[in-house]
Design an enzyme around this catalytic site. Structure first.
Site, short mmCIF file in Angstrom:
data_model
loop_
_atom_site.label_atom_id
_atom_site.label_comp_id
_atom_site.label_asym_id
_atom_site.label_seq_id
_atom_site.Cartn_x
_atom_site.Cartn_y
_atom_site.Cartn_z
N SER A 148 4.06 10.29 -5.00
CA SER A 148 4.76 9.03 -5.23
C SER A 148 3.91 8.14 -6.11
CB SER A 148 5.01 8.33 -3.90
OG SER A 148 5.40 6.99 -4.09
N TYR A 161 2.89 5.18 4.32
CA TYR A 161 3.48 5.89 3.19
C TYR A 161 2.41 6.24 2.16
CZ TYR A 161 7.06 7.16 -0.21
OH TYR A 161 7.86 7.85 -1.10
#
Lengths: 286, 278
Positions: A148, A161
């Site tokens: 990401s 995350y």
């Protein structure tokens, strides 16, 4: 050592998170290129809809769907065992499935933190570890890990995350060198704000105040503007070219540049931007 | 082998199957012949299967006019008229034959029930350098004059992923075709009408695809992923031009899936043919 271009047709591609977002578009792109498909998702209805569309458009293509919850370790192991039994040789493994979690570190529970780590990091780690015999069974296979933007920078409100995506990036970059000896390519993908369902399906920290949830979700969704079909095309092109690293959208490229120019100082800029926007909490991203 | 007299031009054709059944018309690529469709005659035997050497190719004579896409399309329609086939037909075209099929759809849409395009021309400018060199004056003619025991096997090898497909019969047929008086002139006319040294020209492609879009038909798009003549990346453009179409990419397959993967090919197209009620 350089690997030859990856050829999609006639090889089996295993794809997690195939029911929506980038994964759904990857499934269409792979089918179009003639890859036999093993599609995995936790959402069985959406997954069947995706598989149905592929079967209509490409009637001769073998498409297999498996519903599995990647947060569950034994489910992932069972899944990998099944794939190994049915497909002793696979050409491509794409660890795409991911889950987001909104909230400051003190607002999320340990269970939630672990769920994010399990889906985003442990599942790809297990899948890769268990499927390496199938990946190395025929020469020239390829592995994709979808990290990401938050595997490049770690803004406030993204502890779990970012931790999971940094971990996946570390694993992926290390494997890049290791697997090259086996003739297997590895691509690490860092998407920026891609228009996917990750905002809708994001977990929210159990101690995030009620009134902050919806505005943050909407803010998050508004940041996701890059079309997922274009993102998927870029990923498949990167696979063909055996690229080590792929950044998708300006929202990934600019922060990457910033983080490299200012390895420490960029955090202040990121903080200023996110705090101004989201009061420091809960914005979750792919 | 059978010949037709089509407006004074001698056209070679092959016909099998049930004459009462719907007709499947099979069209080959540039400089080729109906042999490129041979196995499909038997595999699609419950149809009226017609393959022919397009005017100026194979063992057919040329049309009097300079050979262009419309002239080839008109020639095939005229041949079908001569055969007494006036019902709508299932068109299948390989390479240049794909472009001819699309052209036939635009000139007589009522006569086309389905379209199957196999590694078809018309979807991008990239094409093997061998065909691009044909556009170079003198060089093109020299190349075509030199199709013999030495060069023919090399040309054939570029057409297939599997070298075992390059049989002695195929090489002999290629040499026999190259010795036809109309072979070189027609080859060069078509190559220069459709492209140049820089690849397949864009003007006719965009124009043709735009006109084709007015006549949607059940469509199957097929490519071989090891095509060295027209790259398989063109399938994406084909899908964009035929958004409703089904598609299939054959693995480890070259420019002619209909003979390199004959059984799978027949299985693939059958549902498309079955879509149109007789």
């Amino acid at each position: 050592m350089r690997l030859p271009e990856y050829r999609f047709a006639g090889r089996t591609a295993v794809l997690t998170g195939a029911a929506s977002g980038i994964g759904e578009q990857l499934a269409y792109g792979l089918a179009f290129r003639g890859s036999d498909l093993v599609l995995i998702d936790v959402d069985g209805d959406r997954l069947e809809a995706v598989a149905g569309r592929i079967r209509t458009a490409h009637p001769a293509l073998p498409v297999r769907t498996i519903v599995a919850d990647l947060a569950d370790r034994s489910a992932v192991e069972g899944l990998a065992d099944r794939i190994l039994a049915e497909h002793p040789a696979i050409g491509l493994l794409i660890n795409n499935a991911g889950v987001a979690l909104g909230g400051r570190f003190d607002q999320v529970s340990i269970e939630q933190f672990e769920t994010v780590m399990n889906v985003n990091f442990r599942a790809p780690m297990l899948m890769t570890h268990m499927l390496i015999p199938a990946l190395t069974a025929s020469p020239g296979s390829h592995l994709v890990n979808v990290s990401s933007l938050f595997g490049l920078i770690a803004p406030p409100g993204q502890s779990a995350y970012s931790a999971s995506k940094f971990a996946l990036r570390g694993l992926s970059e290390s494997l890049r060198s290791e697997l090259l000896d086996n003739g297997v390519g590895v691509t690490t993908v860092h998407p920026g704000g891609i228009r996917t369902r990750i905002a809708e399906s994001a977990l929210v920290g159990s101690r995030v105040p009620e009134e902050e949830i919806e505005p943050n979700r909407q803010l998050f969704a508004a940041l996701l503007s890059y079309p997922p079909d274009k993102a998927a095309e870029q990923i498949l092109r990167a696979v063909a070219k055996r690229k080590a690293r792929l950044l998708i959208a300006a929202s990934a490229k600019a922060p990457d540049l910033l983080a490299r120019l200012m390895p420490v100082g960029h955090a202040r800029i990121v903080r200023a931007l996110t705090v101004a926007r989201g009061a420091g909490t809960a914005v979750v991203r792919q | 082998m059978n010949y037709l007299d089509v407006r004074g031009t001698r056209i070679r054709f092959h016909e099998t199957g049930d004459p009462a059944a719907p007709a499947v018309v099979l069209l080959h690529g540039i400089g080729r012949s109906l042999e490129d469709w041979w196995p499909q005659h038997e595999l699609l035997g419950d149809y009226r299967v017609i393959s022919l050497d397009m005017p100026g190719f194979g063992l057919s004579q040329r049309m009097p006019a300079p050979t262009t896409l419309p002239v080839l399309a008109e020639g095939v329609w005229a041949a079908l008229d001569t055969l007494g086939e006036s019902r709508p037909v299932h068109l299948m075209g390989n390479s240049l034959g794909g472009a001819v099929s699309m052209q036939m759809l635009t000139t007589a849409p009522d006569r086309v029930s389905t379209l199957t395009l196999v590694n078809s021309a018309g979807f991008g400018k990239e094409v093997t350098v061998a065909l691009r060199m044909l556009a170079v004056p003198v060089l093109g003619r020299q190349m075509l004059r030199r199709i013999d025991r030495w060069t023919a096997p090399r040309v054939e090898r570029t057409l297939f992923a599997d070298r075992a497909m390059v049989t002695r019969e195929r090489i002999e047929m290629a040499i026999r075709i190259a010795r036809q008086p109309d072979f070189a002139p027609v080859y060069l006319e078509v190559a220069r009408a459709l492209g140049g040294f820089r690849g397949v020209a864009a003007a006719w492609r965009t124009d043709l695809l735009q006109r084709v879009s007015a006549h949607p038909r059940p469509t199957m798009l097929i490519w071989g992923d090891c095509d060295l003549i027209l790259p398989c990346a063109h399938l994406a453009a084909a899908q964009a031009a035929f958004p409703h179409a089904r598609s299939h990419m054959f693995a480890r397959t070259g420019h002619m899936p209909q003979i390199e993967r004959p059984e799978e090919f027949a299985e693939l197209v059958r549902p498309v043919l079955a879509e149109v009620a007789v």
